[in-house]
Write a protein that holds these residues in place. Sequence first.
Motif, PDB file in Angstrom:
ATOM      1  N   GLY A  13       0.935  -1.140  -0.031  1.00  8.48           N
ATOM      2  CA  GLY A  13       0.246   0.155  -0.053  1.00  8.48           C
ATOM      3  C   GLY A  13       0.742   1.251  -0.186  1.00  8.48           C
ATOM      4  O   GLY A  13       0.380   2.257  -0.616  1.00  8.48           O
ATOM      5  N   LEU A  14       2.124   1.143   0.631  1.00  9.04           N
ATOM      6  CA  LEU A  14       2.971   2.400   0.570  1.00  9.04           C
ATOM      7  C   LEU A  14       3.711   2.680  -0.739  1.00  9.04           C
ATOM      8  O   LEU A  14       4.397   3.584  -0.596  1.00  9.04           O
ATOM      9  N   GLY A  15       3.627   1.769  -1.463  1.00 12.20           N
ATOM     10  CA  GLY A  15       4.304   1.726  -2.853  1.00 12.20           C
ATOM     11  C   GLY A  15       5.680   1.125  -2.958  1.00 12.20           C
ATOM     12  O   GLY A  15       6.326   1.667  -3.787  1.00 12.20           O
ATOM     13  N   LEU A  16       6.019   0.203  -2.041  1.00 14.05           N
ATOM     14  CA  LEU A  16       7.363  -0.219  -2.188  1.00 14.05           C
ATOM     15  C   LEU A  16       7.329  -1.189  -3.333  1.00 14.05           C
ATOM     16  O   LEU A  16       6.262  -2.057  -3.743  1.00 14.05           O
ATOM     17  N   LYS A  66     -18.397  -6.289  -5.380  1.00 17.13           N
ATOM     18  CA  LYS A  66     -17.236  -7.325  -5.399  1.00 17.13           C
ATOM     19  C   LYS A  66     -17.704  -8.580  -5.301  1.00 17.13           C
ATOM     20  O   LYS A  66     -18.563  -8.883  -4.443  1.00 17.13           O
ATOM     21  N   VAL A  67     -16.957  -9.485  -6.166  1.00 20.67           N
ATOM     22  CA  VAL A  67     -17.700 -10.897  -6.347  1.00 20.67           C
ATOM     23  C   VAL A  67     -16.481 -11.828  -6.034  1.00 20.67           C
ATOM     24  O   VAL A  67     -15.477 -11.642  -6.871  1.00 20.67           O
ATOM     25  N   TYR A  68     -16.348 -12.771  -5.138  1.00 19.36           N
ATOM     26  CA  TYR A  68     -15.133 -13.427  -4.921  1.00 19.36           C
ATOM     27  C   TYR A  68     -15.802 -14.997  -5.926  1.00 19.36           C
ATOM     28  O   TYR A  68     -16.787 -15.536  -5.406  1.00 19.36           O
ATOM     29  N   PRO A  69     -14.750 -15.422  -6.722  1.00 15.27           N
ATOM     30  CA  PRO A  69     -15.308 -16.510  -7.556  1.00 15.27           C
ATOM     31  C   PRO A  69     -15.401 -17.695  -6.317  1.00 15.27           C
ATOM     32  O   PRO A  69     -14.755 -17.951  -5.491  1.00 15.27           O
ATOM     33  N   PRO A  70     -16.350 -18.765  -6.951  1.00 15.31           N
ATOM     34  CA  PRO A  70     -16.377 -19.918  -6.139  1.00 15.31           C
ATOM     35  C   PRO A  70     -15.086 -20.792  -6.113  1.00 15.31           C
ATOM     36  O   PRO A  70     -14.220 -20.711  -6.896  1.00 15.31           O
ATOM     37  N   VAL A  71     -15.075 -21.401  -4.886  1.00 19.48           N
ATOM     38  CA  VAL A  71     -13.762 -22.447  -4.704  1.00 19.48           C
ATOM     39  C   VAL A  71     -14.395 -23.750  -4.681  1.00 19.48           C
ATOM     40  O   VAL A  71     -15.167 -23.882  -3.980  1.00 19.48           O
ATOM     41  N   VAL A  72     -13.704 -24.554  -5.483  1.00 25.67           N
ATOM     42  CA  VAL A  72     -14.332 -25.611  -5.621  1.00 25.67           C
ATOM     43  C   VAL A  72     -13.061 -26.837  -4.880  1.00 25.67           C
ATOM     44  O   VAL A  72     -11.991 -26.665  -5.050  1.00 25.67           O
ATOM     45  N   GLY A  73     -13.904 -27.755  -3.984  1.00 25.62           N
ATOM     46  CA  GLY A  73     -13.123 -28.895  -3.509  1.00 25.62           C
ATOM     47  C   GLY A  73     -12.109 -28.100  -2.070  1.00 25.62           C
ATOM     48  O   GLY A  73     -12.151 -27.183  -2.302  1.00 25.62           O
ATOM     49  N   GLY A  74     -11.760 -29.300  -1.695  1.00 21.98           N
ATOM     50  CA  GLY A  74     -11.099 -28.847  -0.483  1.00 21.98           C
ATOM     51  C   GLY A  74     -11.810 -28.365   1.036  1.00 21.98           C
ATOM     52  O   GLY A  74     -12.923 -28.331   0.779  1.00 21.98           O
ATOM     53  N   SER A  96     -19.135  -9.386  11.251  1.00 22.08           N
ATOM     54  CA  SER A  96     -18.179  -9.968  10.343  1.00 22.08           C
ATOM     55  C   SER A  96     -18.942 -10.553   9.054  1.00 22.08           C
ATOM     56  O   SER A  96     -19.652 -11.261   9.049  1.00 22.08           O
ATOM     57  N   GLY A  97     -18.221 -10.544   7.978  1.00 23.02           N
ATOM     58  CA  GLY A  97     -18.774 -11.071   6.768  1.00 23.02           C
ATOM     59  C   GLY A  97     -19.747 -10.074   6.048  1.00 23.02           C
ATOM     60  O   GLY A  97     -20.369 -10.509   5.017  1.00 23.02           O
ATOM     61  N   CYS A  98     -19.730  -8.855   6.409  1.00 25.83           N
ATOM     62  CA  CYS A  98     -20.880  -7.908   5.980  1.00 25.83           C
ATOM     63  C   CYS A  98     -20.114  -7.109   4.823  1.00 25.83           C
ATOM     64  O   CYS A  98     -20.845  -6.363   4.174  1.00 25.83           O
ATOM     65  N   GLY A  99     -18.940  -7.512   4.470  1.00 23.25           N
ATOM     66  CA  GLY A  99     -18.116  -6.643   3.353  1.00 23.25           C
ATOM     67  C   GLY A  99     -17.412  -5.489   3.860  1.00 23.25           C
ATOM     68  O   GLY A  99     -16.852  -5.034   2.990  1.00 23.25           O
ATOM     69  N   LYS A 100     -17.595  -5.189   5.162  1.00 26.47           N
ATOM     70  CA  LYS A 100     -16.735  -3.881   5.453  1.00 26.47           C
ATOM     71  C   LYS A 100     -15.277  -3.943   5.274  1.00 26.47           C
ATOM     72  O   LYS A 100     -14.628  -2.886   4.792  1.00 26.47           O
ATOM     73  N   THR A 101     -14.544  -5.078   5.564  1.00 27.18           N
ATOM     74  CA  THR A 101     -13.285  -5.027   5.456  1.00 27.18           C
ATOM     75  C   THR A 101     -12.891  -4.950   3.877  1.00 27.18           C
ATOM     76  O   THR A 101     -12.034  -4.401   3.521  1.00 27.18           O
ATOM     77  N   THR A 102     -13.405  -5.925   3.054  1.00 32.90           N
ATOM     78  CA  THR A 102     -13.445  -5.781   1.531  1.00 32.90           C
ATOM     79  C   THR A 102     -13.377  -4.439   1.001  1.00 32.90           C
ATOM     80  O   THR A 102     -12.767  -3.879   0.314  1.00 32.90           O
ATOM     81  N   PHE A 103     -14.529  -3.567   1.605  1.00 35.38           N
ATOM     82  CA  PHE A 103     -14.561  -2.393   1.162  1.00 35.38           C
ATOM     83  C   PHE A 103     -13.233  -1.550   1.361  1.00 35.38           C
ATOM     84  O   PHE A 103     -12.935  -0.620   0.538  1.00 35.38           O
ATOM     85  N   GLY A 104     -12.884  -1.532   2.621  1.00 32.19           N
ATOM     86  CA  GLY A 104     -11.744  -0.649   3.048  1.00 32.19           C
ATOM     87  C   GLY A 104     -10.270  -1.233   2.155  1.00 32.19           C
ATOM     88  O   GLY A 104      -9.782  -0.444   1.883  1.00 32.19           O
ATOM     89  N   ARG A 105     -10.552  -2.392   1.924  1.00 33.73           N
ATOM     90  CA  ARG A 105      -9.344  -3.044   1.261  1.00 33.73           C
ATOM     91  C   ARG A 105      -9.525  -2.574  -0.351  1.00 33.73           C
ATOM     92  O   ARG A 105      -8.366  -2.319  -0.875  1.00 33.73           O
ATOM     93  N   GLY A 120      -6.650   0.073  -2.533  1.00 28.75           N
ATOM     94  CA  GLY A 120      -6.090  -0.585  -3.562  1.00 28.75           C
ATOM     95  C   GLY A 120      -5.451  -1.839  -3.343  1.00 28.75           C
ATOM     96  O   GLY A 120      -4.516  -2.238  -4.071  1.00 28.75           O
ATOM     97  N   LEU A 121      -5.825  -2.356  -2.387  1.00 28.14           N
ATOM     98  CA  LEU A 121      -5.174  -4.026  -2.067  1.00 28.14           C
ATOM     99  C   LEU A 121      -6.067  -5.135  -2.801  1.00 28.14           C
ATOM    100  O   LEU A 121      -5.551  -6.351  -2.783  1.00 28.14           O
ATOM    101  N   GLU A 122      -7.095  -4.684  -3.143  1.00 28.86           N
ATOM    102  CA  GLU A 122      -7.880  -5.689  -3.732  1.00 28.86           C
ATOM    103  C   GLU A 122      -8.729  -5.049  -5.131  1.00 28.86           C
ATOM    104  O   GLU A 122      -8.888  -3.845  -5.008  1.00 28.86           O
ATOM    105  N   SER A 123      -8.972  -5.997  -6.143  1.00 36.42           N
ATOM    106  CA  SER A 123      -9.597  -5.433  -7.138  1.00 36.42           C
ATOM    107  C   SER A 123     -11.181  -5.334  -6.889  1.00 36.42           C
ATOM    108  O   SER A 123     -11.590  -6.080  -5.801  1.00 36.42           O
ATOM    109  N   TYR A 124     -12.020  -4.524  -7.741  1.00 35.50           N
ATOM    110  CA  TYR A 124     -13.283  -4.431  -7.662  1.00 35.50           C
ATOM    111  C   TYR A 124     -13.885  -5.111  -8.658  1.00 35.50           C
ATOM    112  O   TYR A 124     -13.443  -4.995 -10.036  1.00 35.50           O
ATOM    113  N   SER A 125     -15.161  -5.660  -8.741  1.00 35.77           N
ATOM    114  CA  SER A 125     -15.770  -6.504  -9.966  1.00 35.77           C
ATOM    115  C   SER A 125     -16.829  -5.353 -10.676  1.00 35.77           C
ATOM    116  O   SER A 125     -17.096  -5.598 -11.754  1.00 35.77           O
ATOM    117  N   GLY A 126     -17.313  -4.441  -9.707  1.00 38.84           N
ATOM    118  CA  GLY A 126     -18.156  -3.438 -10.652  1.00 38.84           C
ATOM    119  C   GLY A 126     -18.082  -2.179 -10.023  1.00 38.84           C
ATOM    120  O   GLY A 126     -17.784  -2.103  -8.986  1.00 38.84           O
TER     121      GLY A 126
END
Lengths: 302, 339, 345
Positions: A195-198, C9-17, C46-55, C59-65
């Motif tokens: 996040g800090l750009g490293l 944000k949609v996480y794709p399904p994980v199959v198996g395991g 937890s699980g309401c999407g608040k952490t995903t929103f922050g991430r 810029g630590l996670e991509s968004y789907s729409g």
Amino acid sequence: MATANLPTSHEHIRPWTPPTFWSIAWKALRRKPSRMLGLGILVFYVLMAVFGPMFYPANLPTNPANIYASPSWTHPLGTDFEGTDVLALIVTGSRYVLYSAGLAAFFTVGIGAILGLVSGYFRGWPEAIIMRIADFFLTVPGFPLLVVLSTVWNFGNPVSMGLVLGLTGWAALARAVRSQTLSLRERSFVEAARGLGLSRRQIVFGEVFPNTAPYVAMHFLLAITGSIYLEVGLFFLGVVPFSTNNWGVMLNLAFSQAGAMYSTRALPYLLSPLFCIMSLTFGIVLFLGAVDEVLNPRLRSV
Amino acid sequence: MGADLKVIGNADQDAQVECQIRDLTVIFTTDSGDFPALNHVNLDIIKNKITAIVGESGSGKSTLGLAILNGVAFPGKVTEGSVEFAEHGNVLKLRGKALRHFRGPVVGTVFQASQNAMNPLARVGKQILDLGRSHHYKDPRKLLHEAENLARRMAMDPSRVLTAYPHQLSGGMRQRMGIIMALVLKPKVLLLDEPTTALDLLTQSAVLEIIRSIHRERHLTTILITHDMGVVAEVSDYIVVMYAGRVVEQGSTHDTLRDPRHPYTRAILRAIPRLTGDLNRARPLEGSPPDLTQIPATGCVFRSRCSYRAPQCDLVAPLLESVDTGHFVACHQEGLIRD
Amino acid sequence: MIEVRKLEKVYPPVVGGLLSHNEVRALRGVSLSISDGGALSIIGESGCGKTTFGRILAGLESYSGGDIAMDGVALNSLPNNERQPYFRRIQLIHQDPYTALNPSHTILHAMAVPLRIQAKLQKKNDDWILNRSKELLAMVGLDPVGTLYKYPHALSGGQRQRVVIARALTVDPKILVADEAVSMIDVSMRLSILNLLSDLRVRLRIGIVFITHDVAAARYIAKDGELCVLYRGEVVEYGQTDEIIVRPVHPYTQAMLSAMPVLRGLEEAGPDRYIPLEGMDDFEGQGSGCLFAPRCRHATARCQEQHPDLVPWDDRLSSSSHHHACFYPIPRNVVARPINRENAL
């Protein structure tokens, strides 16, 4: 406990300069006498390998009249089947052993750590390829592989020897570093660094690697002893041509020429290199704890 | 310091004492010296009531919980004191089989991370049966029946949760399973160590509601270890406030929250943001929670963060003294704090 | 000013395991805006999407729409490599200060590495890096000289979180996203960290997005800002903080507020407080209805079939910003009230 009035952390904050690497290292060594002993042994052998050969002529003198001499003042460890001083053989032979083992450990750790970090951090196809190769080296028995390799390539000189041992020995470290990296990359400090750009290079080598450093450094020292066993083994079996004198060659000759297994008169000749290998290993093992403490800040202050 | 020992009275005249802790001292041995995690703790756990032990990190509350189970392990060591349970004597003297039959059948324990307290490879129902077997429970069907009843009480479908593996349950369900596993052996005492810390607010309130209703029904002597004043206020009858290995205040929860007398209790209550009321009343508590290695050996352990500090506080450790019926405070300046 | 429009944000399904799951819709069209120096608290379990929103914001996670716009620049319109500098101005403060700092490095190192990148951009020298490190540590209330050469393990949780905040300040952020930033810190230290965040808002005009399940902390941070209640990736109620707390209309908000412990002796529970036990494990909603309907005790047949949209709450007493997603909005008084005493703390 009843009289001391300890200041709490808030009452006295004095400015201080950070301790240097060497002062930390010295403190870590001083904490346990065994570590000092280990360091002493290591320094002794390194000095022997670096400076020892300077005191002897390139070709050690032989004396057919004085073969298998018992230890004496002139020959503290006796003589061999040609009447050469065993101490001289030990000292001149140490350079090859330590030099090639050091190189081997360097290559092992260099290749293993880099491949482990890369496969653990980037995952995906680099991981798949690197780990399949690592599995190959882990499943194929190492020593027989070296014996087979020696039939097609004469890697008797120390650099080649180090390279060959490094190329065949990195897999275990790569796997261990990879698994550590897998767990480290999930820590939030790695995410924060992103996040800090490293850059990726900074994250992998500047942030992740130092956390594996204590393990890698210990592996380096253990790789030295492992490499000594392997190279001495190769020379003992005689599968690598003898280009120079070293402890492995001594063991081979003590066994094949002097028949040390059958007669007691060559015993000092056989036992001297064995003792050196053992004591060097012992020194390294004693020294290991200090390395962990120096590189692992959590172990230091308490 | 051993002379400090004094017997703590109760708020309730006719209350019975289930567990009597006297002069309990636990020392942690490290490379750089010995540090007391508990320092001459005196405490009465009242029978059939919920007693909350509250404190921050370094307060010694978890060590106290372990000591009640005689479970203090290296590098910690009980150097002094006793934990007397009615009918069971000094728990710290129990060894081997006697200790195993104390933990579980006498004191049921729920740990903070119940997911880690369960075997991930066995179904929950089987773990309950194993629990019964290891305590020589005669009738496994009765045990399962009891577990099913408890599961229903806690709004879970027994046929589903008892046949599930731990990872198939949500955090709240695992925590409730942990409570069930502590209760199926019908213990006399229930020890809850941070039972809601890892949980969401909604799940926490449900678990607290369950703890309350189970207590209403069975009147188990309950010891609740937590760092959360809200949890304490919701369920407990008595409160024990710990700081740096010492009990600094104890009394009935209602009285203590209404009129806290120790500067630490007051400061911590003021430092909790509230949903209503004036936010400007909230005041942070300066300084850091106690570091085990830096607890002063003499004087009051809280003085470096205390706004009522006096010269006397540096020299003499205050004793726990009665300020009201059943309300005890360890503070030299207690008299000044009232206004 | 940052505007988030219909973020998906949609996480794709994980199959198996062991961890196999179906497709997860973590965010379902979340629209929010944060002004410069503003404060927004996002609450939910937890699980309401608040952490995903922050991430996603950081810029630590991509968004789907959907789209994110910063100062009017729509990030969707930019090529990938030009988005990074924008995301860098939104810094995430992690929940766990114990893993957020590299245990192998001193605090100076933690500060200097990101500062070196800034120094390069701004053509500054090494002295600037050291001075700026000290300045930022002092700004977050730490003793710079005593802290710089320490390793993280020598600091308390509260001190570490201050270092994490100081480190985030090295890149001159517009927004700090604090994800449960005080929940792992000792109770006595929490308030001072919250005060620090509020202080940075005022002094540096940094917007704060405070993500938590602790409604009281959310209120403390956003006392003059907005409160947003997320349920399974949807905004179910939104508005001025104290208005939502005093007059919540969505049953989920009411459940969240009811769950706050009441400090007996100091407070009395709200008259409409209700703690549900039944249905607390029913997360899977069925069909097209309201997502909260399976857990809602006020749900009707209509709630099972139709999905309520986020609409303004038109009531004479409420402000125009108050929005909710419920067919039957009824304000209920669920929060605890302080008992008036002469001797109040």
